[in-house]
Write a protein that holds these residues in place. Structure first.
Motif, short mmCIF file in Angstrom:
data_model
loop_
_atom_site.label_atom_id
_atom_site.label_comp_id
_atom_site.label_asym_id
_atom_site.label_seq_id
_atom_site.Cartn_x
_atom_site.Cartn_y
_atom_site.Cartn_z
N ALA A 168 0.85 -1.07 0.20
CA ALA A 168 0.08 0.04 -0.02
C ALA A 168 0.86 1.33 0.04
O ALA A 168 0.35 2.20 -0.15
CB ALA A 168 -0.76 -0.09 1.00
N LEU A 169 2.13 1.29 0.19
CA LEU A 169 2.84 2.46 0.23
C LEU A 169 3.53 2.86 -0.96
O LEU A 169 3.89 1.87 -1.86
CB LEU A 169 4.14 2.00 1.15
N PRO A 170 3.58 3.97 -1.31
CA PRO A 170 4.04 4.62 -2.79
C PRO A 170 5.69 4.26 -2.69
O PRO A 170 6.38 4.59 -1.65
CB PRO A 170 3.71 6.20 -2.72
N MET A 171 6.11 3.51 -3.43
CA MET A 171 7.52 2.87 -3.63
C MET A 171 8.04 2.67 -4.94
O MET A 171 7.02 2.08 -5.87
CB MET A 171 7.59 1.77 -2.65
N HIS A 172 9.21 2.77 -5.36
CA HIS A 172 9.69 2.40 -6.66
C HIS A 172 9.88 1.05 -6.60
O HIS A 172 9.96 0.28 -5.80
CB HIS A 172 11.20 3.28 -6.69
N HIS A 173 9.76 0.67 -7.96
CA HIS A 173 9.73 -0.91 -8.38
C HIS A 173 10.95 -1.39 -7.82
O HIS A 173 10.97 -2.65 -7.31
CB HIS A 173 9.85 -1.05 -9.88
N THR A 174 12.29 -0.91 -7.90
CA THR A 174 13.37 -1.77 -7.44
C THR A 174 13.52 -1.86 -6.00
O THR A 174 13.99 -2.63 -5.44
CB THR A 174 14.82 -0.57 -7.91
N GLN A 175 12.74 -0.88 -5.01
CA GLN A 175 12.71 -1.06 -3.63
C GLN A 175 11.78 -2.26 -3.58
O GLN A 175 12.27 -3.09 -2.37
CB GLN A 175 12.32 0.30 -3.13
N ARG A 176 10.55 -2.46 -4.20
CA ARG A 176 9.87 -3.49 -3.73
C ARG A 176 10.40 -4.84 -4.04
O ARG A 176 10.20 -5.78 -3.34
CB ARG A 176 8.56 -3.37 -4.72
N LEU A 177 11.21 -4.71 -5.15
CA LEU A 177 12.20 -5.98 -5.61
C LEU A 177 12.97 -6.42 -4.36
O LEU A 177 13.06 -7.61 -4.07
CB LEU A 177 12.90 -5.84 -6.87
N ARG A 178 13.58 -5.72 -3.98
CA ARG A 178 14.49 -5.86 -2.64
C ARG A 178 13.86 -6.54 -1.67
O ARG A 178 14.25 -7.23 -0.85
CB ARG A 178 15.32 -4.72 -2.37
N LEU A 179 12.78 -5.78 -1.15
CA LEU A 179 12.02 -6.23 -0.08
C LEU A 179 11.18 -7.55 -0.33
O LEU A 179 11.04 -8.36 0.57
CB LEU A 179 10.82 -5.14 0.12
N GLN A 180 10.68 -7.82 -1.52
CA GLN A 180 10.05 -8.94 -1.90
C GLN A 180 11.42 -10.19 -1.80
O GLN A 180 11.00 -11.22 -1.12
CB GLN A 180 9.35 -9.11 -3.02
N HIS A 181 12.34 -9.91 -1.93
CA HIS A 181 13.38 -10.82 -1.80
C HIS A 181 13.96 -11.31 -0.56
O HIS A 181 14.08 -12.61 -0.25
CB HIS A 181 14.81 -10.48 -2.63
N PHE A 182 13.80 -10.12 0.48
CA PHE A 182 14.12 -10.52 1.81
C PHE A 182 12.53 -11.16 2.28
O PHE A 182 13.07 -12.07 2.87
CB PHE A 182 13.96 -9.05 2.59
#
Length: 156
Positions: free
Chosen positions: A132-146
């Motif tokens: 739900a947070l406004p976030m760039h795709h590349t940040q989401r990718l790192r978070l999803q991998h974590f």
């Protein structure tokens, strides 16, 4: 200074620098993830930034977490390497960078929560709230991998 991020965008400007950077996924005892809302683009992101000539990559992550959140951390592992040439970052001062980011896992060993001059907000976020947070795709990718608890670091 304003920041605009492009991803796989034919209209992105041509990069004029390559920056080595580190970021860290820091969690609290409840499993929430430490994020900051960046002042330069108003998006949520992991704490992190560019490596200085006197830094190591893990040292960069430790320094950036302290500067941006007030917490002292120790590195506990590696989430991955992120070097996608389709990700371009443009700053209002004329710098247009490609960024080579190494994202670490870290845990808090001291300090206290503080908002830096680079952020408007810093807080721990439950993983279920991240979408739900406004976030760039590349940040989401790192978070999803974590969040996926990958058995090996992402290499990309």
């Amino acid at each position: 200074m304003a920041r605009t991020e492009y991803y796989d965008d034919a209209n992105a400007p041509e990069p004029n620098s390559l920056v080595v950077a580190a970021s860290a996924v820091v969690t609290d005892e409840k499993g929430r993830i430490l994020l900051q809302r960046r002042k330069d683009n108003d998006l949520w992101a992991l704490p992190g930034g560019g490596m200085d000539m006197t830094d190591s990559l893990p040292g960069t992550a430790v320094r950036e977490v302290k500067e941006e959140t007030g917490y002292d951390v120790e590195i506990t592992g590696l989430v991955g390497t992120y070097t996608d040439p389709r990700h371009i970052i443009e700053y209002s001062d004329g710098e247009v960078r490609r960024q080579f980011n190494v994202c670490f896992r870290a845990r808090i060993v001291g300090g206290s929560l503080a908002v830096s001059n680079e952020s408007t907000e810093v807080r721990f976020v439950d993983p279920s709230e991240i979408d739900a947070l406004p976030m760039h795709h590349t940040q989401r990718l790192r978070l999803q991998h974590f969040i996926d608890s990958r058995p090996t670091p992402y290499l990309g």
